[in-house]
Scaffold this motif. Structure first.
Motif, mmCIF file in Angstrom:
data_model
loop_
_atom_site.group_PDB
_atom_site.id
_atom_site.type_symbol
_atom_site.label_atom_id
_atom_site.label_comp_id
_atom_site.label_asym_id
_atom_site.label_seq_id
_atom_site.Cartn_x
_atom_site.Cartn_y
_atom_site.Cartn_z
ATOM 1 N N TYR A 239 0.844 -1.209 0.000
ATOM 2 C CA TYR A 239 0.000 0.000 0.000
ATOM 3 C C TYR A 239 0.870 1.247 0.000
ATOM 4 N N TRP A 240 1.832 1.326 0.894
ATOM 5 C CA TRP A 240 2.633 2.550 1.021
ATOM 6 C C TRP A 240 3.513 2.791 -0.206
ATOM 7 N N ILE A 243 0.869 3.970 -3.079
ATOM 8 C CA ILE A 243 0.273 5.301 -2.883
ATOM 9 C C ILE A 243 1.347 6.382 -2.994
ATOM 10 N N THR A 244 2.561 6.055 -2.561
ATOM 11 C CA THR A 244 3.652 7.035 -2.651
ATOM 12 C C THR A 244 3.989 7.319 -4.111
ATOM 13 N N ARG A 247 0.974 9.313 -5.693
ATOM 14 C CA ARG A 247 0.876 10.726 -5.293
ATOM 15 C C ARG A 247 2.056 11.541 -5.822
ATOM 16 N N HIS A 248 3.224 10.909 -5.877
ATOM 17 C CA HIS A 248 4.396 11.591 -6.446
ATOM 18 C C HIS A 248 4.155 11.917 -7.922
ATOM 19 N N ALA A 251 1.679 14.670 -8.539
ATOM 20 C CA ALA A 251 2.284 15.992 -8.320
ATOM 21 C C ALA A 251 3.327 16.325 -9.388
ATOM 22 N N CYS A 268 -3.796 0.379 -4.591
ATOM 23 C CA CYS A 268 -3.225 0.377 -3.245
ATOM 24 C C CYS A 268 -4.307 0.237 -2.178
ATOM 25 N N HIS A 333 10.798 6.653 3.387
ATOM 26 C CA HIS A 333 9.424 7.126 3.611
ATOM 27 C C HIS A 333 8.475 5.931 3.740
#
Lengths: 424, 234
Positions: A239-240, A243-244, A247-248, A251, A268, A333
């Motif tokens: 998941y992490w 999603i990372t 989202r990166h 952006a 995710c 992260h």
């Protein structure tokens, strides 16, 4: 599902996976078919029998690369690390969740989870479009190879999850229909993910032969409680990671070089729900969480998964750089966030926010790079093994030192003795 | 115990509840784990006119089979006392509906738990796709907390509650979030259930933001707040 494999076969005693050659064949047309046949059961009406059938033409298409197909295939075999497939003690699993034996088994969370999985948030979301083939054709050189490897590793990991969950769903049907159905629905998700990834490989004129993979697989046997620890971590770290990346790229759309990443937002959430189910499984068996042995095992599995990911990713910095990420920052992260999430169920976790933890990881990366260099050298096998001994010893030493760092006491508030004093 | 089924009738989906021969107490474990609420769930029997002879495909959301253990949540259908109703009467407006909630401090719920945002938007997206009416809301400083002294004394303020008529979903959300308190209450109207004390929320930006992406914009929670409402008289 994200099942990680160790960067070097020497680390097998410490990690839960191994090197496996990619089972790849060039094809011109791959069609993953998902057959979901609802059947009326005795206590639950909706049962899913998810089958993946791979159909492929025998003749390889003209390769978009200048290299011949066989050469490409060879390269993949040499570089790919695929996750191991898992099996467990199904009889023990049946006993653990038998509602007749365990009269006090709290089914509330399982009932709630079953409703959540039946909702099937992503039933219509993994639909491909022409962007995929166009993007694949634009990818050239090393980046193309990196993406193929990424798709293959991911597909194999998802498929291994499908196999495990499908079997658990089948075996637990009589003893605990609710838990069994959740496993079946999770296998539906994993099959959907694996098929989507494999279809992505067809854009590169490749596909994993999942049928052959099923027959040729090697199993790692884990006791149920270890399956719970390892798979919980795999799902949550998955998941992490997803999603990372999502989202990166949202952006920084200039790095969006392949459309599969646009699907990571929905993807995710499936991973996260799977992790929640394993959280409920562990809470239903508090003996896996409430003694000193559980604390030691929790830390061991955290260390295994975090170190495996860090070392693996540091061997693949080109992939992360290709999508505009700093590999080590990305990994730290993901590790920190996964650890915070894991602290809501595991009785103890690693102190990953201590700067010393990252320093130790970086030292392991250096040692691992030396091990890789030894492996790639022209020395004879005996000399290679002699050179490896001090490096493996150094790696073991770092692992042990990291494991022995003071841990953080943690756990679900539902099981915690201090809960009545907790302020929310 | 109520069993819930979804009848697939053309494009519409109808939620129905079937009354078992005897009533069963629905229990909800409170945040303390000791106190339990006992609520009698009764509804009128399934109107057979709903079952079309030409379209009888059923997808069950939960089993009608009664298990040996207590099942606190098997339905998202509002709990109504309907002794006076026959099977064709709709429930009258002033009947109490059961609301399930979980609550924690606003900073945790709205600022720190970023995947909470993702879950709520995922669910909102799903409801839109399936033309379902929203059955969950975020309430900042809800008035119903005044009834729960055992919760308020353990809560940092301002507090935020996730409220829903769907009990199992709240159980699932409790599993996901963990660091929250949960309970349930009855209210005669949505306005009463979602009444709140106006509060201005401001979260400081984190000193060190190391994620390779920006934080979710403050105010993401606005689509989940209760509709603008008139003050509810106590």
């Amino acid at each position: 599902m994200l099942l990680l494999s160790p960067p070097q076969p020497q680390l097998q005693p410490f990690f839960t996976s191994l090197h496996m050659a990619a089972l790849v064949k060039p094809i011109s047309n791959v069609t993953p078919k998902f057959v979901s046949s609802p059947r009326m059961g005795s206590s639950h009406s909706s049962k899913f029998s998810t089958i993946i059938r791979m159909s492929a033409t025998a003749t390889p298409p003209p390769s978009t690369s200048t290299k011949p197909a066989s050469s490409k295939k060879g390269n993949i075999k040499e570089t790919l690390l695929t996750p191991r497939f898992y099996t467990t003690d199904f009889d023990e699993m049946e006993t653990l969740f038998n509602t007749e034996i365990n009269k006090n088994l709290n089914q509330d969370e399982f009932e709630a989870l079953l409703q959540e999985f039946k909702t099937d948030y992503n039933q219509t979301h993994f639909v491909r479009n022409k962007e995929f083939k166009e993007a694949a054709d634009k990818l050239e050189g090393p980046l193309r190879q990196i993406f193929v490897e990424f798709l293959e590793r991911s597909c194999t990991a998802e498929f291994s999850g499908f196999l495990l969950y499908k079997e658990l769903g089948r075996r637990l049907k009589k003893t605990n229909p609710v838990v069994a159905e959740i496993f079946s629905l999770m296998s539906r998700d994993e099959a959907r993910h694996a098929g989507f990834l494999n279809k992505g490989l067809s854009d590169f004129n490749l596909a994993l032969d999942l049928g052959f993979l099923t027959k040729a697989r090697k199993y790692t046997f884990f006791k149920p409680k270890f399956i719970f620890y390892a798979t919980y971590l795999s799902e949550k770290i998955g998941y992490w990671r997803y999603i990372t990346i999502y989202r990166h790229l949202k952006a920084n759309p200039e790095f969006q070089c392949y459309p599969i990443f646009k699907y990571f937002e929905n993807w995710c959430q499936d991973e996260n729900r799977h992790g929640d189910f394993f959280s409920a499984l562990m809470k239903a068996q508090p003996q896996f969480l409430n003694d000193w042995k559980a604390k030691l095992w929790s830390r061991f599995f955290c260390l295994s998964v975090y170190v495996t990911m860090y070392l693996n990713d540091c061997q693949r910095t080109a992939f992360y750089e290709g999508i505009g990420l700093n590999t080590k920052e990305f990994d730290m992260h993901v590790i920190i966030e996964t650890n915070r999430t894991t602290a809501r169920i595991f009785p103890a976790v690693l102190d990953v926010e201590n700067p010393e933890f990252k320093r130790k990881l970086d030292r392991m990366v250096e040692i691992n790079e030396k091990l890789v260099a030894v492996g790639e050298s022209d020395d004879i096998a005996v000399v290679k093994n002699l050179k490896r001994i001090p490096l493996v010893a150094a790696l073991v030493s770092e692992l042990l030192a990291t494991y022995l760092m003071p841990p953080i006491e943690s756990g679900s508030v539902d099981l915690a003795e201090f809960e009545p004093q907790l302020v929310y | 115990m109520l069993g819930v089924a979804t009848l697939t009738l053309g494009s519409s989906t109808t939620m129905v509840a079937q009354n078992h021969a005897q009533q069963h107490a629905t229990t909800l474990a409170s945040a303390n784990g000791n106190r339990r609420h006992s609520v009698s769930n009764r509804t009128h029997s399934l109107p057979m006119s709903l079952v079309s002879p030409t379209n009888q495909s059923f997808t069950f959301l939960s089993s009608f089979k009664e298990p040996t253990h207590a099942r606190p949540f098997t339905t998202a259908v509002a709990s109504v006392d309907s002794d006076q109703l026959d099977s064709s009467d709709p429930p009258t407006k002033n009947e109490a509906t059961k609301y399930y909630f979980l609550v924690a401090n606003a900073k945790f719920m709205l600022d720190e738990e970023e995947h909470f945002q993702e879950q709520l938007f995922e669910r909102l997206r799903l409801f839109g796709e399936r033309n379902q009416e929203q059955d969950f809301w975020l309430v900042i400083e809800p008035k119903f907390l005044d009834k729960f002294s055992n919760i308020t004394k353990r809560l940092k303020r301002p507090a935020v509650a996730l409220v829903s008529t769907n009990g199992p979903w709240i159980t699932f959300m409790k599993l996901r979030l963990d660091r929250v308190l949960s309970d349930c209450f009855e209210a005669e109207s949505l306005e009463e259930a979602l009444a709140f004390n106006p509060t201005d929320l401001k979260f400081e930006k984190p000193e060190k933001w190391v994620a390779p992406y920006p934080k979710y914009e403050s105010g993401w929670w606005k689509p989940f707040l209760p509709p603008v409402q008139t003050e509810v008289k106590p």
